[in-house]
Design a protein around this motif. Structure first.
Motif, PDB file in Angstrom:
ATOM      1  N   PRO C 117      38.897  25.355  52.685  1.00  0.00           N
ATOM      2  CA  PRO C 117      37.921  25.671  51.629  1.00  0.00           C
ATOM      3  C   PRO C 117      37.518  24.389  50.911  1.00  0.00           C
ATOM      4  O   PRO C 117      38.268  23.420  50.927  1.00  0.00           O
ATOM      5  CB  PRO C 117      38.706  26.592  50.687  1.00  0.00           C
ATOM      6  CG  PRO C 117      40.133  26.276  50.935  1.00  0.00           C
ATOM      7  CD  PRO C 117      40.223  25.858  52.367  1.00  0.00           C
ATOM      8  N   ALA C 129      28.773  29.068  49.568  1.00  0.00           N
ATOM      9  CA  ALA C 129      28.471  27.657  49.785  1.00  0.00           C
ATOM     10  C   ALA C 129      27.389  27.454  50.833  1.00  0.00           C
ATOM     11  O   ALA C 129      26.423  26.716  50.624  1.00  0.00           O
ATOM     12  CB  ALA C 129      29.736  26.905  50.178  1.00  0.00           C
ATOM     13  N   GLY C 130      27.552  28.138  51.979  1.00  0.00           N
ATOM     14  CA  GLY C 130      26.596  27.948  53.058  1.00  0.00           C
ATOM     15  C   GLY C 130      25.199  28.355  52.644  1.00  0.00           C
ATOM     16  O   GLY C 130      24.224  27.655  52.899  1.00  0.00           O
ATOM     17  N   ARG C 182      33.448  32.926  54.080  1.00  0.00           N
ATOM     18  CA  ARG C 182      32.418  31.893  53.934  1.00  0.00           C
ATOM     19  C   ARG C 182      31.571  31.815  55.204  1.00  0.00           C
ATOM     20  O   ARG C 182      30.356  31.655  55.155  1.00  0.00           O
ATOM     21  CB  ARG C 182      33.110  30.559  53.667  1.00  0.00           C
ATOM     22  CG  ARG C 182      32.205  29.401  53.439  1.00  0.00           C
ATOM     23  CD  ARG C 182      32.987  28.153  53.129  1.00  0.00           C
ATOM     24  NE  ARG C 182      33.752  27.682  54.286  1.00  0.00           N
ATOM     25  CZ  ARG C 182      34.594  26.658  54.249  1.00  0.00           C
ATOM     26  NH1 ARG C 182      34.817  26.022  53.115  1.00  0.00           N
ATOM     27  NH2 ARG C 182      35.245  26.271  55.321  1.00  0.00           N
ATOM     28  N   THR C 183      32.260  31.941  56.346  1.00  0.00           N
ATOM     29  CA  THR C 183      31.546  31.857  57.618  1.00  0.00           C
ATOM     30  C   THR C 183      30.610  33.052  57.820  1.00  0.00           C
ATOM     31  O   THR C 183      29.456  32.892  58.197  1.00  0.00           O
ATOM     32  CB  THR C 183      32.552  31.782  58.775  1.00  0.00           C
ATOM     33  OG1 THR C 183      33.420  30.682  58.541  1.00  0.00           O
ATOM     34  CG2 THR C 183      31.852  31.612  60.105  1.00  0.00           C
ATOM     35  N   VAL C 186      27.048  33.498  55.986  1.00  0.00           N
ATOM     36  CA  VAL C 186      25.825  32.904  56.524  1.00  0.00           C
ATOM     37  C   VAL C 186      25.177  33.856  57.533  1.00  0.00           C
ATOM     38  O   VAL C 186      24.069  33.634  57.976  1.00  0.00           O
ATOM     39  CB  VAL C 186      26.149  31.536  57.169  1.00  0.00           C
ATOM     40  CG1 VAL C 186      24.896  30.795  57.581  1.00  0.00           C
ATOM     41  CG2 VAL C 186      26.938  30.677  56.211  1.00  0.00           C
TER      42      VAL C 186
END
Lengths: 283, 290, 273
Positions: C117, C129-130, C182-183, C186
């Protein structure tokens, strides 16, 4: 990118600005010991001499001490002592040179005059280096101040290269029955080109040092063997005369002194960096 | 038997042991020798400086010789202005080239830039002064704060570049990969992820460069030149703390010497605090779990 | 005896049948894919078809090129100047050389071996974030996106009260699930996982495996693992790499019960590796 262009630009600028003096004096500039702004006759030899002697003496004093400090910090003391001491030495490197000069004039030069110089004269006075007038300010004083200033630099690099020598080598030495010093000596020998690099870097710093030297070297353009006598250095003559230079030839001559200084430090620094890279890269 | 063979030459061993202890003590001595001048300078400056330090030092202009009191207010403000100009030049260039060296470290040009930065850090500061003189003072026809700030800016570059590069290299590769794997472009990754992660380290580097620049005297001698009056126009000659110390230190007046010690104390104090701060931050950086 | 052979043969038949059926549904297809580091080959001439909405695992001894293969699928080798990639990669039938690497990586997400992270960001910021760095989707949607993806990654209940705390305050397993959240935030189609559980304790690893199992309907997953039990548990298809070459690519059940190649059998039964 900008940096790259800048360094070239600095060299070019100084080359251009010094053409008047270069045209007039040619190579004789380097070998003439006449420096007379009134007669407009300029030769840089005394400054070159002062710079080289003060820097080399400084290096001679500083090198053994620096290596000692580096060994002391990296091989001998415990971590709890190492951290504050290395911090103090870092500060030593960060003190502005004007303060060294200031301290040099008011504290160190009198001490040299009343204590160190008489002792040196009575013990080593048979050598030409330790004779003559004892003003306090002079080559030797400048050298010692320079030595104090470059010790942190050389010892920091020596520590770095010592760190790069694998621990197993030292252990191998111990395993063969070596004493602690013998093991350290082996590490030092292995790191010698890096240490040399550090020394050369320190030399470069000493050559270019301006304020501290200007304040304690005595500022007298002469070439004498005695280290007690006042002298002059390339950087200090620029510092002292540039702002109030009398004519364009005077300025041009000063810039040429600067050009020589730049050339010398450039070569010395390149040499030092190459030596240091060659050690730390393989680590 | 075996014991004999180890101690085959006890005399030699004794000698070796003696050399060992002599050399080790010499190293310890070297450590002490180095620290003594530091402590001496530090305490001497503090002692002489604090006694002459008072409010008027920070608020008043220099007074002519003979008059009591006076201060270095103009020099302090001048130093601040010069450093700001220097920072405007040095910080962006330094940080950007640090980024370039660290993020594109495989390219040939990057290693050339790295080498040049190292060289630049070894160029005597007085030479930088001559350069600023040639580039700014001559065309402008007068000494100016702008030229002094320019010189300080160039002096800051190598320090900032070096620290930026080192701090960026401490940022683990996996973070860059994580960001790229989210489909973030490379320059955004560098800017938003790598740089923010390393920001505290880079800021200390900038502080370090500023502290160094604040004490520089040589390049200011014939650029900012000095001034004993209020001056805030950057195209005019301007006073600076180290310049003022220099002028006062080589003067023959007791009064001025005291002022100079006070100035020296301010400078040393600045250097000490900044270094302490740097030490603190970088230690966290190295032992922290990044 | 005869029966066994019949069984096997029919299985091969259906497999071949399925393969031709799914030709159009290949999520990833590589043709003669090779990656060289300086002059040494990392992987050589890999031809592999990874099906949509399946979990494909890649096994093999360390240094066999598993990660090299995985990283070539989302063009991570762009980052390594010494690496050179040859051959073709098709994603959803399209040659990826037509696209920018940044666009590919938005479609092909990646989860790494060590949870990574972003240390300067909070849990909340990490999830988006992405999206934020790419400038896609609206700020007002962020809350909803964070909740949805953290729920999806099975982390919501554990962190919903402390979304603003730094991501590094989480445990290793939670960090890894955060990285998964997080992945998927997106919204990729394919997720590459490079030994996602090898840095985790068994309980955290089990949670990740559970996630992988649940993700099957939504994503195509390629997972590199050196834990053969894990490959057997989570995947539908298994590819065995050895010394940079693809040795065998079969249904997982078959790979672990009756591999076609002798080399695969030796590896699976622990004779080497």
């Amino acid at each position: 990118m900008i940096i790259l262009a800048m360094v070239f630009y600095i060299a070019l600028e100084m080359f251009n600005d010094s053409h008047e003096s270069r045209d007039k004096f040619g190579f004789g500039f380097i070998f003439s010991s006449e420096w007379n702004p009134v007669k407009e006759d300029f030769g840089a030899l005394p400054f070159i001499y002062g710079t080289i002697v003060s820097s080399i003496v400084a290096l001679l004093i500083s090198l053994p001490v620096s290596i000692g400090v580096a060994v002391f910090l990296s091989e001998i003391v415990h971590k709890s002592v190492r951290t504050p001491i290395s911090f103090l030495i870092e500060i030593l490197a960060a003190i502005p040179s004007i303060i060294y000069g200031f301290w040099g004039i008011f504290v160190f030069a009198p001490f040299m005059r009343t204590t160190v110089q008489p002792i040196l004269e009575s013990t080593l006075g048979f050598l030409p280096f330790f004779q003559g007038n004892m003003y306090g300010t002079g080559l030797l004083t400048a050298s010692i101040i320079l030595a104090i200033m470059i010790t942190p630099i050389i010892s920091a690099i020596t520590r770095d290269v010592l760190k790069a020598i694998p621990k197993s080598q030292r252990e191998a030495a111990y395993a063969l029955g070596a004493t602690k010093w013998e093991a350290i000596k082996m590490a030092l020998l292995n790191a010698r080109s890096g240490i040399l690099g550090g020394a050369v870097l320190g030399l470069g710093r000493a050559i270019g040092e301006t304020m501290a030297v200007t304040m304690v070297i005595g500022n007298k353009a002469q070439i004498v063997a005695s280290l007690f006598e006042p002298a002059y250095s390339m950087a200090s003559v620029i510092a002292n005369e540039f702002a109030e230079a009398s004519g364009s030839l005077h300025i041009s001559a000063l810039i040429e002194v600067g050009l020589i200084l730049f050339g010398v430090t450039f070569i010395i620094n390149s040499l030092a960096r190459l030596l240091i890279y060659s050690v730390t890269r393989n680590a | 038997m075996s014991k004999d063979s180890i101690l085959k030459n006890p005399k030699n061993l004794k000698r070796r042991k003696l050399i060992n202890s002599v050399m080790i003590s010499l190293c310890v001595l070297a450590g002490l020798i180095t620290i003594i001048p530091l402590i001496y300078i530090f305490f001497y400056t503090t002692q002489s400086g604090i006694s002459s330090l008072n409010l008027s030092f920070f608020t008043q202009l220099p007074k002519p010789v003979g008059e009591e009191g006076g201060g270095m207010a103009n020099a302090i403000v001048g130093s601040l202005i010069l450093i700001s100009i220097g920072g405007l030049i040095g910080i962006p260039v330094g940080v950007l080239s640090g980024i370039y060296i660290s993020e594109y470290s495989k390219s040939f040009l990057a290693s050339v830039v790295k080498f040049t930065t190292d060289i630049l850090s070894g160029v005597p500061s007085i030479i930088i002064g001559i350069f600023a003189y040639g580039v700014i003072v001559i065309p402008m026809q007068r000494f100016s704060a702008l030229a002094g700030g320019f010189a300080l800016g160039i002096l800051m570059i190598p320090t900032i570049t070096k620290i930026t590069e080192e701090m960026l290299k401490l940022v683990p590769m996996s973070l860059r990969e994580a960001s790229l794997a989210l489909g973030v472009s490379r320059w955004k990754t560098t800017l938003k992820i790598v740089l923010t992660t390393a920001s505290s380290g880079i800021i200390t580097g900038i502080l370090l460069a500023i502290a160094r620049a604040a004490g520089e005297t040589a390049p200011l001698l014939f650029t900012a030149f000095g001034n004993s009056f209020w001056q805030t126009n950057i195209d005019q000659p301007m006073a600076a703390l180290p310049l003022q110390i220099f002028t006062y230190a080589i003067s023959p007046y007791e009064d001025w010497h005291r002022q100079a010690w006070a100035g020296a104390f301010v400078l040393i104090f600045l250097v000490f605090v900044v270094n302490l701060l740097v030490r603190f931050v970088t230690r966290n950086k190295f032992s922290g779990n990044l | 005896m005869d029966n066994d052979i019949d069984n096997i043969e029919s299985e091969i038949d259906t497999e071949i049948q399925e393969e031709s059926d799914l030709n159009s549904k290949a999520a990833v297809l590589t043709k003669d894919l090779s990656v060289f580091f300086n002059k040494r080959a990392g992987i050589e001439n890999i031809n592999l078809k990874i099906r949509k909405n399946r979990v494909t695992s890649i096994i093999g001894p360390s240094g066999c090129g598993k990660s090299t293969f995985l990283r070539s699928l989302n063009l991570m080798h762009d980052m390594t100047p010494s690496a050179r990639v040859f051959g073709e990669i098709f994603i959803n039938g399209e040659n990826i050389t037509k696209y920018n690497s940044v666009d590919i990586r938005k479609k092909v997400g990646m989860v790494f071996q060590k949870p990574n992270p972003f240390p300067t960001m909070s849990i909340y910021e990490n999830v988006i974030a992405g999206l934020r760095l790419n400038g896609s989707s609206k700020r007002s949607d962020y809350d909803q996106i964070v909740e949805k993806n953290l729920k999806h990654a099975g982390l919501w209940d554990e962190v919903k009260d402390r979304l603003k705390t730094p991501a590094l305050s989480l445990s290793g397993g939670q960090q890894q699930r955060l990285c998964i959240a997080r992945t998927i935030a997106v919204d990729p189609e394919i997720i590459l996982m490079d030994e996602p559980t090898s840095a985790l304790d068994p309980i955290s690893a089990a949670k990740i495996e559970e996630l992988i199992f649940n993700f099957k309907n939504d994503y195509t997953i390629v997972i590199v693992t050196h834990n053969m039990q894990q490959a057997a548990r989570v995947s539908d298809m298994t590819a065995f790499f050895y010394l940079g070459k693809l040795i065998e690519f079969s249904k997982t059940r078959r790979m672990f019960t009756n591999p076609r190649e002798k080399l695969s059998e030796e590896y699976i039964t622990g004779k080497f590796g």
